[in-house]
Design an enzyme around this catalytic site. Sequence first.
Site, PDB file in Angstrom:
ATOM      1  CB  ALA A  73       1.585  -4.110   5.357  1.00  0.00           C
ATOM      2  N   GLY A 117      -1.741  -0.611   7.457  1.00  0.00           N
ATOM      3  CA  GLY A 117      -0.721  -0.769   8.863  1.00  0.00           C
ATOM      4  C   GLY A 117      -0.143   0.620   9.035  1.00  0.00           C
ATOM      5  CD  GLU A 120      -3.711  -2.157  11.108  1.00  0.00           C
ATOM      6  OE1 GLU A 120      -2.981  -2.478  10.293  1.00  0.00           O
ATOM      7  OE2 GLU A 120      -4.589  -3.137  11.803  1.00  0.00           O
ATOM      8  CD  GLU A 140      -5.807  -2.697   7.036  1.00  0.00           C
ATOM      9  OE1 GLU A 140      -6.648  -1.861   6.877  1.00  0.00           O
ATOM     10  OE2 GLU A 140      -4.542  -2.450   7.926  1.00  0.00           O
TER      11      GLU A 140
HETATM   12  C1  COO Z   1      -1.080   3.887  -3.318  1.00  0.00           C
HETATM   13  C2  COO Z   1      -1.260   5.388  -2.958  1.00  0.00           C
HETATM   14  C3  COO Z   1      -2.780   5.688  -3.109  1.00  0.00           C
HETATM   15  C4  COO Z   1      -0.407   6.389  -3.708  1.00  0.00           C
HETATM   16  O1  COO Z   1      -0.819   6.322  -4.874  1.00  0.00           O
HETATM   17  P1  COO Z   1       0.354   7.349  -6.094  1.00  0.00           P
HETATM   18  O2  COO Z   1      -0.301   7.082  -7.201  1.00  0.00           O
HETATM   19  O3  COO Z   1       0.581   8.579  -5.372  1.00  0.00           O
HETATM   20  O4  COO Z   1       1.535   6.337  -5.884  1.00  0.00           O
HETATM   21  P2  COO Z   1       1.676   4.878  -6.571  1.00  0.00           P
HETATM   22  O5  COO Z   1       0.445   4.223  -6.610  1.00  0.00           O
HETATM   23  O6  COO Z   1       2.373   5.172  -7.900  1.00  0.00           O
HETATM   24  O7  COO Z   1       2.827   4.336  -5.489  1.00  0.00           O
HETATM   25  C5  COO Z   1       4.152   4.503  -5.746  1.00  0.00           C
HETATM   26  C6  COO Z   1       4.798   3.565  -5.490  1.00  0.00           C
HETATM   27  O8  COO Z   1       4.904   2.955  -4.048  1.00  0.00           O
HETATM   28  C7  COO Z   1       4.535   2.244  -6.429  1.00  0.00           C
HETATM   29  O9  COO Z   1       5.765   1.593  -6.662  1.00  0.00           O
HETATM   30  P3  COO Z   1       6.239   1.220  -8.379  1.00  0.00           P
HETATM   31  O10 COO Z   1       4.938   0.749  -9.018  1.00  0.00           O
HETATM   32  O11 COO Z   1       7.379   0.238  -8.267  1.00  0.00           O
HETATM   33  O12 COO Z   1       6.595   2.797  -8.766  1.00  0.00           O
HETATM   34  C8  COO Z   1       3.793   1.490  -5.600  1.00  0.00           C
HETATM   35  O13 COO Z   1       3.557   0.012  -5.830  1.00  0.00           O
HETATM   36  C9  COO Z   1       4.327   1.714  -4.289  1.00  0.00           C
HETATM   37  N1  COO Z   1       3.445   1.480  -3.160  1.00  0.00           N
HETATM   38  C10 COO Z   1       2.675   1.938  -2.829  1.00  0.00           C
HETATM   39  N2  COO Z   1       1.800   1.794  -1.644  1.00  0.00           N
HETATM   40  C11 COO Z   1       2.516   0.328  -1.391  1.00  0.00           C
HETATM   41  C12 COO Z   1       3.451   0.218  -2.413  1.00  0.00           C
HETATM   42  N3  COO Z   1       4.190  -0.668  -2.481  1.00  0.00           N
HETATM   43  C13 COO Z   1       3.992  -1.955  -1.521  1.00  0.00           C
HETATM   44  N4  COO Z   1       2.797  -1.812  -0.473  1.00  0.00           N
HETATM   45  C14 COO Z   1       2.289  -0.726  -0.369  1.00  0.00           C
HETATM   46  N5  COO Z   1       1.281  -0.457   0.593  1.00  0.00           N
HETATM   47  O14 COO Z   1      -1.177   3.568  -4.726  1.00  0.00           O
HETATM   48  C15 COO Z   1      -1.897   3.003  -2.688  1.00  0.00           C
HETATM   49  O15 COO Z   1      -3.022   2.872  -2.835  1.00  0.00           O
HETATM   50  N6  COO Z   1      -1.082   2.094  -1.662  1.00  0.00           N
HETATM   51  C16 COO Z   1      -1.711   1.076  -1.123  1.00  0.00           C
HETATM   52  C17 COO Z   1      -2.513   1.774  -0.041  1.00  0.00           C
HETATM   53  C18 COO Z   1      -3.120   0.329   0.993  1.00  0.00           C
HETATM   54  O16 COO Z   1      -4.082   0.165   0.853  1.00  0.00           O
HETATM   55  N7  COO Z   1      -2.227   0.087   2.048  1.00  0.00           N
HETATM   56  C19 COO Z   1      -2.709  -0.912   2.861  1.00  0.00           C
HETATM   57  C20 COO Z   1      -1.963  -2.146   2.562  1.00  0.00           C
HETATM   58  S1  COO Z   1      -2.590  -3.498   3.372  1.00  0.00           S
HETATM   59  C21 COO Z   1      -1.839  -3.381   5.036  1.00  0.00           C
HETATM   60  O17 COO Z   1      -1.380  -2.259   5.382  1.00  0.00           O
HETATM   61  C22 COO Z   1      -1.981  -4.177   5.870  1.00  0.00           C
HETATM   62  C23 COO Z   1      -1.890  -4.176   7.574  1.00  0.00           C
HETATM   63  C24 COO Z   1      -2.127  -5.215   8.281  1.00  0.00           C
HETATM   64  C25 COO Z   1      -0.958   5.305  -1.541  1.00  0.00           C
END
Ligand code: COO
Length: 266
Positions: A73, A117, A120, A140
């Site tokens: 998400a 998500g 999911e 999450e």
């Molecule tokens: C992520 C990752 C570990 C990937 O890491 P990377 O270093 O390969 O890439 P970045 O972190 O630089 O992400 C690239 C880009 O995508 C960046 O945007 P900018 O800063 O504008 O360049 C990130 O902000 C963006 N990004 C990545 N994931 C997200 C996102 N924007 C919005 N939302 C999300 N999810 O860094 C990482 O850890 N992402 C989060 C993974 C996570 O924990 N997801 C669960 C979210 S909660 C949920 O899903 C709840 C559901 C009910 C993948």
Amino acid sequence: MAFPAEPMNFETILVENRDSIALVTLNRPDKLNAMSMMLKAEVIRALQELDKDENTRAIVITGAGPKAFTAGADIYEFHDRTPIEQWRMYEHGTLYDAVDRVSKPILAMINGYCFGGGLELAMACDLRIASDRATLGQTEINIGIIPGGGGSQRLPRLVGLGNALRLTLTGDRIDAAEAVRIGLVDEVVPHARLEQRTFEIATKIVRHSPLAVRLAKAAVRASARLPLDQGLRYEQGLFALVMASADKEEGVKAFLEKREPKWSDR
Ligand code: COO
């Protein structure tokens, strides 16, 4: 109904029809296909249309770009969301509900990051085919929340209570090899073969009677929800239904006449 009933112009996803298999691509590669409210709404609309489209017999979901299926998400949208706004989203029906309601086979083609998500979403699908480069996690907890798209219920059913608790409570990311070992994904293939293998499976499925495929999917998926006795009765009802179908007649006739069946989806 011919695909699409109405032109489906989307901003955050791509939808294309490939010989009765629809490919839905989450298309925010610069954000690792993070699922914004708009993206989720567009996927819901696409799935509703595709499920009604008589030319679509199976659906594949994947992510755009080389890195991600979806990183979950859109975390930026969590910042100001109120509990009531979240509750209203549940009342209107979530993306995961929409996937769950699709009557046709729906396959997740996991081409990279599959977190939160995103996992999911993949678990709400019927089958999960992963690239050997994919990493997956119920992540999450890393941002102080818990699964909210069905992960706490679907993950244990796929990988068992212990693995589900380990993944949910640690927020760990696992590689594709571990994911297939614990049953989180159904197959892992070399990245270059992911699309070919996913469509190979989908093509095998769509060669069968669309009606029988939908009824078989409903029966098998019910096993995750019903006690055995109720599930057996449900299966018997669907079996009686399929025995009344034109496709059953055609299937039996084609076998006896030693020819390929021509399904009518009736
Ligand atoms: C992520 C990752 C570990 C990937 O890491 P990377 O270093 O390969 O890439 P970045 O972190 O630089 O992400 C690239 C880009 O995508 C960046 O945007 P900018 O800063 O504008 O360049 C990130 O902000 C963006 N990004 C990545 N994931 C997200 C996102 N924007 C919005 N939302 C999300 N999810 O860094 C990482 O850890 N992402 C989060 C993974 C996570 O924990 N997801 C669960 C979210 S909660 C949920 O899903 C709840 C559901 C009910 C993948």
